[in-house]
Design an enzyme around this catalytic site. Structure first.
Site, PDB file in Angstrom:
ATOM      1  N   LYS A  55       0.811  -1.199   0.000  1.00 18.35           N
ATOM      2  CA  LYS A  55       0.000   0.000   0.000  1.00 18.35           C
ATOM      3  C   LYS A  55       0.851   1.259   0.000  1.00 18.35           C
ATOM      4  O   LYS A  55       0.366   2.354  -0.250  1.00 18.35           O
ATOM      5  CB  LYS A  55      -0.858   0.008   1.276  1.00 18.35           C
ATOM      6  N   GLU A 111       7.160   2.300  -6.629  1.00 19.15           N
ATOM      7  CA  GLU A 111       7.381   1.790  -5.274  1.00 19.15           C
ATOM      8  C   GLU A 111       7.677   2.956  -4.333  1.00 19.15           C
ATOM      9  O   GLU A 111       8.252   3.973  -4.744  1.00 19.15           O
ATOM     10  CB  GLU A 111       8.598   0.845  -5.283  1.00 19.15           C
ATOM     11  N   ASP A 112       7.311   2.781  -3.081  1.00 18.27           N
ATOM     12  CA  ASP A 112       7.605   3.820  -2.099  1.00 18.27           C
ATOM     13  C   ASP A 112       9.097   3.893  -1.786  1.00 18.27           C
ATOM     14  O   ASP A 112       9.690   4.952  -1.796  1.00 18.27           O
ATOM     15  CB  ASP A 112       6.778   3.607  -0.811  1.00 18.27           C
ATOM     16  N   ASP A 115      14.741  -0.797  -0.540  1.00 16.33           N
ATOM     17  CA  ASP A 115      15.518  -1.053   0.677  1.00 16.33           C
ATOM     18  C   ASP A 115      16.489  -2.206   0.389  1.00 16.33           C
ATOM     19  O   ASP A 115      17.487  -1.991  -0.286  1.00 16.33           O
ATOM     20  CB  ASP A 115      14.509  -1.369   1.797  1.00 16.33           C
ATOM     21  N   PHE A 164      14.937   4.066   9.531  1.00 16.29           N
ATOM     22  CA  PHE A 164      13.568   3.636   9.273  1.00 16.29           C
ATOM     23  C   PHE A 164      12.672   4.859   9.168  1.00 16.29           C
ATOM     24  O   PHE A 164      12.575   5.653  10.098  1.00 16.29           O
ATOM     25  CB  PHE A 164      13.053   2.693  10.357  1.00 16.29           C
ATOM     26  N   VAL A 165      12.045   5.015   8.011  1.00 15.81           N
ATOM     27  CA  VAL A 165      11.246   6.217   7.771  1.00 15.81           C
ATOM     28  C   VAL A 165       9.750   5.894   7.649  1.00 15.81           C
ATOM     29  O   VAL A 165       9.372   4.787   7.270  1.00 15.81           O
ATOM     30  CB  VAL A 165      11.720   6.969   6.509  1.00 15.81           C
ATOM     31  N   ARG A 177       1.038   6.472   7.746  1.00 14.86           N
ATOM     32  CA  ARG A 177       0.988   6.619   6.282  1.00 14.86           C
ATOM     33  C   ARG A 177       0.485   8.010   5.885  1.00 14.86           C
ATOM     34  O   ARG A 177       0.826   8.529   4.839  1.00 14.86           O
ATOM     35  CB  ARG A 177       0.040   5.583   5.674  1.00 14.86           C
TER      36      ARG A 177
HETATM   37  P1  IMP Z   1      12.805  -4.309   0.272  1.00 15.54           P
HETATM   38  O1  IMP Z   1      12.181  -5.550  -0.286  1.00 15.54           O
HETATM   39  O2  IMP Z   1      13.712  -4.606   1.430  1.00 15.54           O
HETATM   40  O3  IMP Z   1      13.458  -3.427  -0.757  1.00 15.54           O
HETATM   41  O4  IMP Z   1      11.665  -3.507   0.967  1.00 15.54           O
HETATM   42  C1  IMP Z   1      10.702  -2.886   0.302  1.00 15.54           C
HETATM   43  C2  IMP Z   1       9.512  -2.635   1.181  1.00 15.54           C
HETATM   44  O5  IMP Z   1       9.812  -2.647   2.580  1.00 15.54           O
HETATM   45  C3  IMP Z   1       8.997  -1.255   0.897  1.00 15.54           C
HETATM   46  O6  IMP Z   1       8.090  -1.285  -0.159  1.00 15.54           O
HETATM   47  C4  IMP Z   1       8.362  -0.871   2.215  1.00 15.54           C
HETATM   48  O7  IMP Z   1       7.037  -1.318   2.256  1.00 15.54           O
HETATM   49  C5  IMP Z   1       9.171  -1.590   3.252  1.00 15.54           C
HETATM   50  N1  IMP Z   1      10.201  -0.698   3.845  1.00 15.54           N
HETATM   51  C6  IMP Z   1      11.521  -0.716   3.622  1.00 15.54           C
HETATM   52  N2  IMP Z   1      12.150   0.247   4.309  1.00 15.54           N
HETATM   53  C7  IMP Z   1      11.183   0.905   4.984  1.00 15.54           C
HETATM   54  C8  IMP Z   1      11.200   2.044   5.875  1.00 15.54           C
HETATM   55  O8  IMP Z   1      12.225   2.671   6.190  1.00 15.54           O
HETATM   56  N3  IMP Z   1       9.985   2.424   6.357  1.00 15.54           N
HETATM   57  C9  IMP Z   1       8.820   1.799   6.044  1.00 15.54           C
HETATM   58  N4  IMP Z   1       8.767   0.753   5.213  1.00 15.54           N
HETATM   59  C10 IMP Z   1       9.936   0.301   4.700  1.00 15.54           C
HETATM   60 MG    MG Z   2       5.996  -1.245   0.006  1.00 14.93          MG
END
Ligand code: IMP
Ligand code: MG
Length: 196
Positions: A55, A111-112, A115, A164-165, A177
């Site tokens: 979301k 994507e938001d 990470d 962590f944001v 959110r």
């Molecule tokens: P990844 O698979 O580790 O790249 O993570 C991607 C998903 O993890 C993002 O779409 C977010 O939903 C969540 N995420 C990663 N870092 C953060 C953060 O700092 N705050 C909140 N959600 C995060």
């Molecule tokens: Mg996400």
């Protein structure tokens, strides 16, 4: 004496959860307008099919879409997320698929935050099998220090440090959110064990 009576061991102290602004809503809006221009400059005459990852990307996607000129369409996909924790498990599961086929389309995955890259790596594999004309990736935030999977975004709003944001779509246990800014979350002292 009175001082001693008030002393509490560190483990019992409670400090409230707090959010420190990292990127203001004004900066976010300005950057998204630029990103829309960059994307349109790369594909001046093509219909763009925006695929938002639910979301967290919803706020970013709706603002980006309104800044994009020309023809666009939207779809959404959902993958399993962090749940109540702030660390990734590395496990990705599709929980809601797209409504429409992406075959032959110019897809922009929205994507938001990028990470570890595990989510995006998984999604790109799924999408590539469905024969789109091409795929590009737009992320609002990028945390390159955390990367595990070998993926990169074509359009990045802001590169941020390893913190962590929350806000502007990003959550901690589904909260925050709705903040207009993006901020760094500090958990209350009692919750800190859960953060790492
Ligand atoms: P990844 O698979 O580790 O790249 O993570 C991607 C998903 O993890 C993002 O779409 C977010 O939903 C969540 N995420 C990663 N870092 C953060 C953060 O700092 N705050 C909140 N959600 C995060
Ligand atoms: Mg996400």
């Amino acid at each position: 004496m009175a001082k001693l009576a008030r002393y509490k061991p560190k483990s019992q102290r409670t400090t409230p959860e707090s959010v420190r602004t990292l990127i203001s809503s004004v900066e976010i809006q300005r950057r998204i307008a630029e990103m829309a221009k960059e994307i349109r400059r790369d594909f001046p005459a093509e219909a763009l099919h925006l695929v938002g990852v639910l979301k967290g990307s919803v706020f970013f996607l709706t603002d980006l879409a309104r800044h994009l000129t020309g023809e666009i369409s939207l779809d959404f996909i959902a993958v399993s997320s962090y749940g109540k924790r702030t660390e990734t498990s590395g496990e990705v599961k599709l929980t809601r698929d797209l409504d429409a086929s992406i075959e032959g389309k110019t897809v922009v995955v929205v994507e938001d935050i990028l990470d570890t890259g595990m989510t995006l790596q998984y999604l790109l594999r799924v999408f590539e099998q469905r024969k789109p004309r091409r795929i590009r990736v737009a992320v609002l935030l990028d945390k390159p220090e955390r990367r595990i999977a070998k993926v990169r975004a074509d359009y990045v709003g802001f590169t941020i440090p390893n913190e962590f944001v929350v806000g502007y779509g990003l959550d901690y246990a589904e909260r925050y959110r709705n903040l207009r800014d993006v901020g760094v979350l500090t958990l209350g002292a009692k919750d800190k064990s859960k953060q790492k």
